[in-house]
Design an enzyme around this catalytic site. Structure first.
Site, mmCIF file in Angstrom:
data_model
loop_
_atom_site.group_PDB
_atom_site.id
_atom_site.type_symbol
_atom_site.label_atom_id
_atom_site.label_comp_id
_atom_site.label_asym_id
_atom_site.label_seq_id
_atom_site.Cartn_x
_atom_site.Cartn_y
_atom_site.Cartn_z
ATOM 1 N N GLN A 163 -52.519 7.046 -51.752
ATOM 2 C CA GLN A 163 -51.603 7.139 -50.459
ATOM 3 C C GLN A 163 -50.124 7.321 -51.410
ATOM 4 O OE1 GLN A 163 -52.040 6.514 -47.481
ATOM 5 N NE2 GLN A 163 -53.854 5.722 -47.497
ATOM 6 N N ASP B 93 -54.331 4.779 -58.831
ATOM 7 C CA ASP B 93 -54.790 5.246 -57.585
ATOM 8 C C ASP B 93 -53.459 5.859 -56.610
ATOM 9 O OD1 ASP B 93 -55.655 5.270 -54.858
ATOM 10 O OD2 ASP B 93 -56.578 3.432 -54.403
ATOM 11 N N LYS C 143 -55.723 13.203 -47.509
ATOM 12 C CA LYS C 143 -54.660 12.407 -47.276
ATOM 13 C C LYS C 143 -53.435 13.433 -47.150
ATOM 14 C CE LYS C 143 -56.952 8.313 -47.981
ATOM 15 N NZ LYS C 143 -57.252 7.508 -47.071
HETATM 16 C C1 LIG Z 1 -54.806 3.398 -51.224
HETATM 17 C C2 LIG Z 1 -56.473 4.014 -51.310
HETATM 18 N N1 LIG Z 1 -57.093 4.260 -52.240
HETATM 19 C C3 LIG Z 1 -58.361 4.947 -52.105
HETATM 20 C C4 LIG Z 1 -58.789 5.501 -51.080
HETATM 21 C C5 LIG Z 1 -60.083 6.250 -50.978
HETATM 22 O O1 LIG Z 1 -59.880 7.454 -50.792
HETATM 23 P P1 LIG Z 1 -61.114 8.380 -50.485
HETATM 24 O O2 LIG Z 1 -61.684 7.838 -49.356
HETATM 25 O O3 LIG Z 1 -60.519 9.828 -50.127
HETATM 26 O O4 LIG Z 1 -61.871 8.606 -51.648
HETATM 27 C C6 LIG Z 1 -57.857 5.525 -49.986
HETATM 28 C C7 LIG Z 1 -58.429 5.933 -48.661
HETATM 29 O O5 LIG Z 1 -59.055 5.638 -47.846
HETATM 30 C C8 LIG Z 1 -56.743 4.639 -49.959
HETATM 31 O O6 LIG Z 1 -55.815 4.396 -48.940
#
Ligand SMILES: Cc1ncc(COP(=O)(O)O)c(C=O)c1O
Lengths: 144, 414
Positions: free
Chosen positions: B210, B207, B233
């Protein structure tokens, strides 16, 4: 008045800093716990009925949450003592919101109403009073 | 993380690109310290979206007129930009998604449901965002596999000594982990986790939601099997992201969503799937958003990911130096050397909602709550925290405003 003073008005700060009926009743006649999934705030409410089995004689609350949720729940305890289970089960949220008397954004509204929802769940479990849909989710979250 | 950048970030020049800084509260721009939730957008992206709608918009693929050609070229150019950004070997390995969440769900469903069963172990971490935790917990549950997590210590670092114990739980099939924690800023040793996954014949899923905004990524050097990111992000639009997947795995996988564009042939008795990456892009894509994603990548690369990383590192060091001045503050997370641009804290007994609310009145934007990391907060025995997060447009003066604001909060609610 500043935005701060509008939201954190004196009575809110008073209830926040010296919450009424804080703690849990043991033994109790009804109890429920609920969380606000948005922010993780928690409220636990326990109560005892009078000899008639219906009038709320005593109530206690605990949990962790923001000034708004804690103050609102504290104000709620004062509002419901001496009222019947049926009456409180039907208490419109506007009554509590009027008491709180501050402008609330949708996110903060959830904080302000958490205690009321938990109380309705406690009554529903103990007395089978109707539980409006908006609080049904709290019933699933609560500890059994 | 002591990078020596090739370039130095000129924060005033960067700030001139961000129109949100022209919004004022009480005569001052917002001190926007919530970029970990979503980053603000530069003119280059905002204007680029409008330009694309004006001059190049149509549905992509299959159209045979000039506008459709332009739209398809824009969409596919964006894919090439994402490929280069991640240094993937081929554009076939870049799937446009709705974001990190969808990317992880794609792998969990499409790979997980076909490949997991009793005796298998799916490993995530206690630092993970719900978007990496919940899909794997759910798919493990549905397939009868065991779901295990790598615990964290009090400082918010993964306890890697636990890996051997976890390996004893069964056949390790999936190692899914966040690269950078959104809640604490911890930079995880993903190289090590990818190597551990390989050692056990497991797939690795990273993932990078960030990580991608703040550091250069090279999926080939890292050697991971899958990596997911979100455009919003990293200064791009919402509703678009990408999943990198090794072609060899993607080819063998079942599709995730079914419908238009992802097919080769549809017959009453059988449907066959399209080539990569179409096989995983059912329905009309977030076309313009994908183009905006590409523009955001251009923007970051013009400034330099190394320059951005160094800028944020200096800000985190400054914040970790200044915040302890506030009476009653507790800081969470690792030292600056192992941390991205995130600081989490609590101020005495004052609930984070109230802290963030009062700071909000001052135009200082932070986030309060569980940050979609309930298992982590439970582990640290916290209901909620405050989180300030920094990005390329953040200044030291904004961190000063945060510190001043916290003094004010203490005075009013402490
Ligand atoms: C570490 C992490 N993983 C996953 C996500 C999920 O991203 P998204 O909401 O853009 O799918 C986020 C954001 O909120 C995040 O900070």
């Amino acid at each position: 008045m500043s935005e701060f003073d509008q939201m954190y008005r004196e009575v809110i700060l008073d209830h926040y800093k010296s919450p009424r009926h804080h703690g849990s009743l043991d033994p109790c006649d009804a109890q429920a716990e609920g969380q606000n999934p948005l922010c993780g705030d928690e409220v636990v409410i326990s109560l005892r009925f009078a000899a008639d089995g219906d009038t709320i004689a005593d109530i206690g609350f605990s949990g962790r949450g923001c000034a708004i949720s804690q103050a609102a729940t504290s104000m709620l305890t004062e509002l419901v003592i001496g009222k019947s289970a049926t009456e409180v089960a039907q208490l419109p949220k506007e009554t509590l919101l009027d008491e709180i008397g501050i402008p609330l954004t949708p996110a903060r509204l959830k904080c302000a109403l958490l205690g009321l929802g938990v109380l309705k769940v406690a009554l529903h479990r103990a007395k089978g009073t109707p539980l409006p849909k908006e609080w049904a989710g709290l019933d699933d979250l609560g500890l059994r | 993380m002591t990078v020596t950048p090739q370039r130095i970030l000129d924060v005033e020049a960067v700030r001139a690109d961000f129109p949100f800084l022209e919004e004022f509260v009480d005569g001052r721009p917002f001190a926007f310290l919530d970029s970990a939730a979503s980053a603000q957008k530069p003119r280059q992206v905002i204007d680029g979206l409008a330009d694309f709608y004006r001059h190049s918009y149509a549905n992509v693929h299959r159209g045979v007129y000039a506008l459709a050609d332009r739209a398809t070229a824009g969409y596919e150019d964006a894919r090439e930009k994402v490929r280069a950004f991640l240094n993937a070997a081929s554009e076939r390995e870049i799937i446009f998604t709705r974001g990190t969440t969808e990317g992880i769900n794609l792998v969990a469903y499409a790979w997980g449901l076909d490949n997991l069963g009793p005796g298998d172990v799916v490993v995530a971490t206690d630092l993970d965002h719900h978007s990496n935790f919940v899909p794997w917990q759910y798919i493990a549950g549905r397939s009868g596999a065991t779901f295990a997590t790598i615990p964290v210590d009090d400082a918010g670092d993964l306890v890697l000594e636990e890996l051997d114990r976890i390996a004893g739980l069964g056949r390790i099939k999936v190692v899914a982990a966040g690269w950078v924690s959104n809640a604490l800023g911890t930079v995880n040793p993903v190289e090590l986790l990818v190597a551990w996954a390989k050692e056990h014949g497991a797939i690795s899923v990273i993932d990078a939601a960030q990580a991608a905004p703040h550091r250069a990524i090279d999926v080939q050097a890292l050697g991971c099997d899958f990596l997911a990111l979100s455009a919003h992000k990293l200064c791009g639009p919402t509703s678009v992201g990408a999943l990198y997947g090794r072609a060899e795995l993607l080819e063998r996988m079942s599709p995730f969503q079914l419908g238009g564009h992802m097919i080769r042939q549809v017959r009453h008795d059988r449907t066959t799937w399209g080539e990569l990456p179409a096989k995983f892009e059912a329905g009309t894509a977030s076309i313009v958003e994908a183009v905006g994603f590409g523009l955001a990548i251009d923007y970051l690369q013009d400034i330099g990911l190394d320059a951005i990383e160094a800028h944020e590192h200096a800000l985190v060091e400054y914040a970790l130096e200044r915040l302890p001045e506030v009476p009653g503050i507790t800081l969470y997370g690792p030292p600056a050397s192992r941390r991205a641009g995130v600081v989490a804290f609590n101020l005495g007994d004052i609930h984070p909602h109230d802290v963030a609310q009062v700071l909000g009145f001052e135009g200082v934007c932070i986030r309060a709550g569980h940050h979609c990391t309930q298992p982590l907060l439970r582990r640290l025995d916290l209901a909620a925290t405050n989180r300030a997060s920094f990005y390329l447009y953040t200044t030291r003066a904004e961190i000063d405003r945060l510190v001043d604001g916290l003094h004010l909060v203490s005075g009013k609610l402490g």
